[in-house]
Motif scaffolding. Structure first.
Motif, mmCIF file in Angstrom:
data_model
loop_
_atom_site.group_PDB
_atom_site.id
_atom_site.type_symbol
_atom_site.label_atom_id
_atom_site.label_comp_id
_atom_site.label_asym_id
_atom_site.label_seq_id
_atom_site.Cartn_x
_atom_site.Cartn_y
_atom_site.Cartn_z
ATOM 1 N N UNK A 1 -6.634 3.677 6.200
ATOM 2 C CA UNK A 1 -5.293 4.251 6.254
ATOM 3 C C UNK A 1 -4.660 4.244 4.867
ATOM 4 N N UNK A 2 -4.784 3.130 4.180
ATOM 5 C CA UNK A 2 -4.206 3.038 2.830
ATOM 6 C C UNK A 2 -4.874 4.031 1.877
ATOM 7 N N UNK A 3 -6.196 4.154 1.948
ATOM 8 C CA UNK A 3 -6.914 5.101 1.084
ATOM 9 C C UNK A 3 -6.469 6.537 1.352
ATOM 10 N N UNK A 4 -6.330 6.900 2.624
ATOM 11 C CA UNK A 4 -5.903 8.261 2.982
ATOM 12 C C UNK A 4 -4.479 8.505 2.492
ATOM 13 N N UNK A 5 -3.607 7.535 2.732
ATOM 14 C CA UNK A 5 -2.199 7.675 2.314
ATOM 15 C C UNK A 5 -2.094 7.847 0.799
ATOM 16 N N UNK B 1 -3.305 11.158 -0.674
ATOM 17 C CA UNK B 1 -2.353 12.251 -0.435
ATOM 18 C C UNK B 1 -1.008 12.006 -1.133
ATOM 19 N N UNK B 2 -0.935 10.928 -1.888
ATOM 20 C CA UNK B 2 0.302 10.546 -2.599
ATOM 21 C C UNK B 2 1.484 10.420 -1.646
ATOM 22 N N UNK B 3 1.235 9.792 -0.511
ATOM 23 C CA UNK B 3 2.291 9.589 0.483
ATOM 24 C C UNK B 3 2.791 8.150 0.426
ATOM 25 N N UNK B 4 4.092 7.976 0.578
ATOM 26 C CA UNK B 4 4.672 6.642 0.691
ATOM 27 C C UNK B 4 4.538 6.174 2.136
ATOM 28 N N UNK B 5 4.772 4.877 2.348
ATOM 29 C CA UNK B 5 4.792 4.370 3.719
ATOM 30 C C UNK B 5 5.902 5.051 4.514
ATOM 31 N N UNK C 1 -2.527 11.771 14.535
ATOM 32 C CA UNK C 1 -1.857 13.049 14.793
ATOM 33 C C UNK C 1 -0.872 13.379 13.682
ATOM 34 N N UNK C 2 -0.147 12.384 13.208
ATOM 35 C CA UNK C 2 0.806 12.609 12.127
ATOM 36 C C UNK C 2 0.133 13.014 10.824
ATOM 37 N N UNK C 3 -1.008 12.408 10.540
ATOM 38 C CA UNK C 3 -1.744 12.727 9.303
ATOM 39 C C UNK C 3 -2.715 13.896 9.487
ATOM 40 N N UNK C 4 -2.886 14.338 10.729
ATOM 41 C CA UNK C 4 -3.809 15.430 11.062
ATOM 42 C C UNK C 4 -5.242 15.114 10.607
ATOM 43 N N UNK C 5 -5.710 13.960 11.059
ATOM 44 C CA UNK C 5 -7.073 13.521 10.779
ATOM 45 C C UNK C 5 -7.737 13.177 12.105
ATOM 46 N N UNK C 6 -9.046 13.022 12.082
ATOM 47 C CA UNK C 6 -9.739 12.632 13.307
ATOM 48 C C UNK C 6 -9.553 11.130 13.533
#
Length: 188
Positions: free
Chosen positions: A13-17, A20-24, A58-63
């Protein structure tokens, strides 16, 4: 020792976030899961429920599986002789899958050997597929779009592969080239 699943989920989760340069806060807004809970998951301090994981994916649109996959190795070394080639033209055309297709990367890489006097015709790939060719040894003739191109080791080529194309070795020496086939992101 196998990594505990909640720690793997947290790291993924942290790697994906971060990729994508997303904050918590941004992931919390996308998923409906609180920033505090997301932080606990990333640190491996919480073993999230399936319903929480579904909100995140669902929020990140990943499997769903993306959160549980083992991380890809940082370095991969492939020995061509340890791969099983795709063989055509009674063995005179051999394509070694050096980096096979992976859904998240969108491309595959082959090392190809063509024996003297051999021609191999490839059917059209689907729309948007591109091929990139770099000749390593020999002289390769590529026919695409009604034109013929001769490639030597100092030349490289890119073309739309959504049309028939032919690779030919008109010489008396084996040709070796590398081809990267890129699949458009809309189809991933």
């Amino acid at each position: 020792m196998q990594e505990q699943i909640h720690k793997k989920i947290g790291k993924n989760l942290q790697d994906i976030r971060k990729s994508r340069s997303l904050s918590l806060d941004a992931v919390a807004e996308l998923s409906g899961v609180s920033k505090g809970m997301l932080g606990q998951i990333e640190r491996g301090e919480s073993n999230p429920t399936i319903s929480v994981l579904w909100k995140i994916v669902n929020g990140l649109r990943i499997s769903f599986a993306t959160l549980m996959e083992d991380a890809s190795p940082q370095v991969s070394v492939v020995a061509m002789e340890e791969t099983t080639p795709l063989v055509e033209e009674e063995g005179a055309y051999r394509a070694f899958p050096i980096f096979p297709f992976e859904q998240d990367r969108g491309f595959e890489v082959y090392s190809v050997l063509i024996e003297p006097g051999t021609s191999h015709q490839s059917e059209a790939h689907y729309e948007g597929v591109e091929e990139f060719i770099m000749v390593m040894d020999g002289e390769l003739r590529v026919e695409v779009g009604g034109e013929s191109y001769t490639l030597k080791p100092t030349l490289a080529m890119r073309f739309s592969a959504d049309q028939p194309h032919t690779y030919t070795n008109d010489t008396d020496k084996t040709i070796r080239y590398v081809t990267l086939i890129h699949y458009p992101s809309a189809n991933r």
